[in-house]
Design an enzyme around this catalytic site. Structure first.
Site, short mmCIF file in Angstrom:
data_model
loop_
_atom_site.label_atom_id
_atom_site.label_comp_id
_atom_site.label_asym_id
_atom_site.label_seq_id
_atom_site.Cartn_x
_atom_site.Cartn_y
_atom_site.Cartn_z
N GLY A 195 -0.10 4.55 0.29
CA GLY A 195 -0.77 5.75 0.80
C GLY A 195 0.23 6.58 1.58
O GLY A 195 1.45 6.41 1.45
N PHE A 196 -0.28 7.45 2.43
CA PHE A 196 0.61 8.32 3.19
C PHE A 196 1.61 7.53 4.03
O PHE A 196 2.80 7.85 4.08
CB PHE A 196 -0.20 9.26 4.11
CG PHE A 196 -0.97 10.30 3.36
CD1 PHE A 196 -0.31 11.27 2.64
CD2 PHE A 196 -2.36 10.32 3.36
CE1 PHE A 196 -1.00 12.25 1.94
CE2 PHE A 196 -3.07 11.29 2.68
CZ PHE A 196 -2.38 12.26 1.95
N GLU A 222 -16.91 19.03 3.10
CA GLU A 222 -16.23 19.66 1.97
C GLU A 222 -16.98 19.45 0.66
O GLU A 222 -17.11 20.36 -0.16
CB GLU A 222 -14.78 19.17 1.89
CG GLU A 222 -13.97 19.70 3.09
CD GLU A 222 -12.53 19.22 3.17
OE1 GLU A 222 -11.75 19.87 3.90
OE2 GLU A 222 -12.19 18.21 2.53
N GLY A 279 0.81 -1.22 0.00
CA GLY A 279 0.00 0.00 0.00
C GLY A 279 0.84 1.26 0.00
O GLY A 279 1.65 1.47 0.91
N VAL A 315 -2.84 -7.77 -3.83
CA VAL A 315 -2.39 -8.72 -2.83
C VAL A 315 -3.54 -9.61 -2.43
O VAL A 315 -4.65 -9.13 -2.17
CB VAL A 315 -1.81 -7.97 -1.61
CG1 VAL A 315 -1.54 -8.94 -0.47
CG2 VAL A 315 -0.53 -7.26 -2.02
#
Lengths: 444, 444
Positions: A21-22, A178, A19, A87
Site C-alpha cells: 500500500g502507500f 464520496e 503489503g 502471508v
C-alpha cells in the site's frame, strides 16, 4: 509448506515488507540506494490507489487505471524483489515469515498490511454488505449496481423495485460521502438515459452516520457543507443513527426506522490487519500494532509497522495517527531513512507527522478541503476545493500512463455529464436471489 | 421459467436481436428510424471489440477500453430496448424465445450469436487450453501469463521452469499471429525488466499452423512476410502440423514432436453458435445457419441470421463469407434496410459483400495488409501497413472515450517500449497445479 522459498541471497541485510500500500511502497522507494535487499510481499501483483476505488465502483474511471504493477514501479530498483504470496504467520524466534509460497527469512520485518473493514463481530453484516477496500470490492459494487437495474426491469412489485433501486451507505467518512455523491450524480445524469423504462424518482440513496456530523476529523465548515451538498443532491442523510442489523433485504436502524435495500455498502469501521505470531501485548484495540516513534513494534527490535496497522500513540495522537494515505507515506519514507541510520550506526530520527490537511469531494464542482500549508490552515469548499481535490488525486495516482487515462475520463465526464465504464464484468456481484420473489408478469 | 418477461408493448413489430457483436449492433443502429421495436438480448451488458482482445491478453490496453455498454451506445435511440439474459431456445411455432429472464415474443427474430471456439470434440483440449473469444478469455490469459512467471520464480527444475515460461499457440490466423508477435515483444522489451530473476532466453513461443502458410485467406506476400516477421522475433513457427493432444503439460504434435507448456492458447477453429429450436436442416457443418441472400434462415420467413453464425452460400463464397467483422457489419446494415423494405411492401435487396481486404499486425512497425479499394488490390507490409492497421482499429473501437484511452496506451507503448496493464485481477486464470511438482529448495 515448510520449505524456504527461492529468493536470491545477496549477503546483505534483508528488509521484508509485507503489503504494498502507500506505506510499503514509500519505504521500498526510500531504500533505493540502501545497502540492503528489499523484498516486498503482497497478495496482489499491483498497488491500488484506494482513494479512487469509489470512482471505479461508480463507473467513473477504468479499474485498471488506479492500479499499478509493483514490478513496473520498481523496474529500475536493483535491490528490489517482489513475491506474490499470502502471508500466514510470523515466526519471530527464527526471523521467518510463513507464506503461501514457503518460508521467507528477514533481518528487518516491516508490517504494512493496512486495514480491513470492521464489522464489530456482526457476521451477517459482513456477509451481506459490500465493502470498499479493494479493487475487487469496487468492481463487485459496480457490477451489483448495474445488475440491480437490469433485474428491476423484470419486476412489477413496487417494494421489490425499491429494494433493487435503493442504496444504503453505512458510514459518513470520505468514502461514504464520496460514494453517496457519485451515486446521486449518476441518478441525475446517467441512469435515466440508460434505463429509460425505470423511474429514477424511485431511487433513494441513504447515508447513515453514527455521529452528529459527516467527515469526522474535518472542520465544522467542511462537514456542514458536505451535508448541504448531499442534501441538495437528494441524498437522505441519517445522522446519529447506527445500522442495528441487515438481513439482505431490510435495514434496521437503532432509532427504529427501517428501509428496504438489497445493496448496503459498508464504509463504516476499519481495523488494522495484523498477522499471527506477534505477542498479544503489542496489539491494541482495533487490531493496530503499538509502535514507538521509530515505528518499531513494542517488544521487538527488528519488527516495524507502518500506516493503518500501526498505532504510534503520542500526546497529539493518543489513538495513533489517522488511517489515511499521508501518515502512511510519511512513515514509510521516515523508516527508510532510519533503516539507513541503523546500518550506519547513526541515531534514529523520531517520526513527526506533517499533517497537510484533508479533503473529500461530493460531486461535480463540489468538494470540501481543510488544508494546512506551512502550519497555516486554509478552509475552502466548492469549486476551488474540487479543483484542488482533482489535482492532488491526479498527481498522486501512480504512473504517468494512469494519470493520462484518469484525466481523459475526468475531462470526458466533465464535458459530457457521463461516465463511460458501466460494465458488468466477471461474475463478481453480491448474489441477490431476486428470482425467488419476482413475479414475471406477462406484459408482452 | 415459463412466464413472459416484462418489456413494454409498443404495438409495433418487434425485431428481437440475439447477440450484440458487430452484426447485431449494426442492425440495431440501422433500425434507428424504423417503425419497429428493437430488442437486443445479450449475456453481457457490453459490446466487445474482439479484434483487440489479444492486446488485453498481452497487457497492451485496458480491458475496459475495448468494451462499450449497449445501453450507452443506444442511449439516444428511442425504439431500442436491451435485456441482459442467456437465451435457451427458440419456440418458432409461438414466435417466442426462451431466456433466463423469461419468454420474449418476436415478430422478426435475428440470430447474431457469433462463433465459439471449435475443439472438434476434444474435451481435454477444451478444458486445458485458453481461447480468445471473450473479454473473460483475454483477462484469463493475461492473468495466467503473469502468474506463470511468478510461479517460475519458485521452481528450480529446468523442465518445470520451461513448462511455465513456454507458450504454444494453436492456429496461424490473425489471432494466433498477433498473439505470437505481442508475446515476443513482451519477451524482448518488458518481461526481462519485470522478472530480473528469470532468464528469458528460456522462454519459447511456439505457433502451430495446420496448413502450409500463415494467415490463410490473405495473399502469399502477406503470409510470407508474417512468417518472416515472426521468425525474426524468434517465434518458433510449426507449419503443416496439428496438435494431436494436450494433457495440460505436454503438447503432442501429429508429426511426433512434443513440447512442454502449461499454457496452450487455442486460436484454431471456430464454429457458429446457433440456438436450440431451429430445424436441423437449416444448420450446416460448422454450426452455421444456411441463409439466403437476404440473410433469411432457410425454412423460415421471419428468422434471420447474421455474421459468423450465418452461411450465405454463393458462387463466390461456397462456404459462406469469412467469419470476420466486415461481412457481419455489412449484413447487419443491409438487413436493417431490408426490414424497412419489408414493412413498406418494397422488394428486398440482395446482400453484396464489399470486401475491403484484411490485415494483421505482428508487432511494432510490422503488419501485413491486403487492401481492396474501389475493387483494386493493394498489398503492403511493414510500417505503412502497421500505421493503417492502427488507424483502422482505432477508429473502429466504439466510443470516443475508448479511442482516446486506446490512443494513450498505444502512444505510451510506442515511445516507452512498455505496456502498462500487467495486472492479475480477479481469480481468473487457468489453474496450474504447479505446487505438486515444485520442490521448494532452501536457497535463502
Amino acid at each position: 509448506m515448510s520449505n524456504h522459498t527461492r529468493i536470491e541471497h545477496l549477503g546483505k541485510p534483508r528488509v521484508l515488507i509485507i503489503g504494498g500500500g502507500f506505506a510499503g511502497i514509500e519505504l521500498a522507494k526510500s531504500l533505493r540506494d540502501a545497502d540492503v535487499q528489499v523484498v516486498l510481499v503482497d497478495r496482489e501483483n499491483y498497488h491500488t490507489f484506494q482513494p479512487l476505488l469509489y470512482q471505479v465502483a461508480t463507473a467513473g474511471v477504468e479499474a485498471d487505471s488506479i492500479i499499478h504493477p509493483f514490478r513496473k514501479i520498481f523496474n529500475d530498483q536493483k535491490n528490489f524483489y517482489f513475491r506474490l504470496a499470502d502471508v500466514e504467520q510470523i515466526d519471530t524466534a527464527n526471523r521467518l515469515v510463513e507464506t503461501s509460497i514457503g518460508l521467507i527469512e528477514y533481518d528487518y520485518l516491516v508490517l504494512a498490511t493496512g486495514a480491513t473493514s470492521n464489522f464489530f463481530g456482526d457476521k451477517e453484516m459482513e456477509e451481506k454488505t459490500i465493502s470498499m477496500k479493494s479493487l475487487d470490492d469496487a468492481v463487485t459494487l459496480r457490477n451489483t449496481i448495474l445488475q440491480n437495474f437490469e433485474k428491476a426491469l423484470q419486476v412489477d412489485d413496487e417494494e421489490q423495485i425499491n429494494s433493487l433501486m435503493d442504496y444504503v451507505i453505512v458510514g459518513g467518512g470520505p468514502t461514504g460521502v464520496e460514494l453517496a455523491g457519485a451515486l446521486s450524480e449518476l441518478r441525475k445524469h446517467v441512469f435515466p438515459k440508460d434505463y429509460k423504462e425505470l423511474d429514477f424518482c424511485e431511487m433513494d440513496i441513504h447515508l447513515v452516520q453514527s455521529g452528529p456530523a459527516l467527515l469526522k476529523g474535518m472542520s465544522e465548515e467542511a462537514s456542514q457543507k458536505a451535508l448541504k451538498y448531499l442534501e441538495d443532491f437528494g441524498v437522505k442523510v441519517w445522522l446519529n443513527r447506527r445500522v442495528k442489523s441487515y438481513d439482505g433485504y431490510t435495514v434496521y436502524l437503532d432509532s427504529g426506522e427501517t428501509m428496504v435495500s438489497r445493496t448496503v455498502i459498508w464504509a463504516a469501521g476499519v481495523s488494522g490487519s495484523p498477522i499471527r505470531g506477534l505477542r498479544p501485548e503489542s496489539i491494541l484495540k482495533g487490531n493496530r500494532l503499538l509502535v514507538d516513534v521509530h515505528n518499531l513494534v513494542s517488544g521487538y527490535d527488528n519488527i516495524f509497522a507502518l500506516g493503518d496497522v500501526a498505532a504510534m500513540v503520542t500526546e497529539e495522537y493518543p489513538l495513533g495517527h489517522p488511517m489515511l494515505a499521508q501518515p502512511a507515506m510519511q512513515q514509510g519514507e521516515q523508516l527508510g531513512k532510519n533503516i539507513c541510520n541503523m546500518l550506519a550506526g547513526k541515531p534514529l530520527e523520531a517520526f513527526n507527522y506533517n499533517d497537510q490537511g484533508s479533503m473529500a469531494t461530493v460531486g461535480r464542482n463540489r468538494a470540501v478541503a481543510d488544508l494546512k500549508i506551512f502550519k497555516k490552515e486554509y478552509k475552502t469548499q466548492g469549486f476551488i476545493a474540487w479543483l484542488i481535490w482533482m489535482f492532488i488525486h491526479l498527481i498522486s495516482v501512480v504512473g504517468f500512463r494512469n494519470r493520462l487515462v484518469v484525466s481523459v475520463n475526468w475531462l470526458w465526464s466533465y464535458f459530457t455529464y457521463d461516465t463511460g465504464n458501466r460494465f458488468i464484468v466477471g461474475n463478481k456481484q453480491v448474489n441477490i436471489p431476486v428470482e425467488e420473489t419476482i413475479s414475471h408478469k406477462a406484459v408482452v
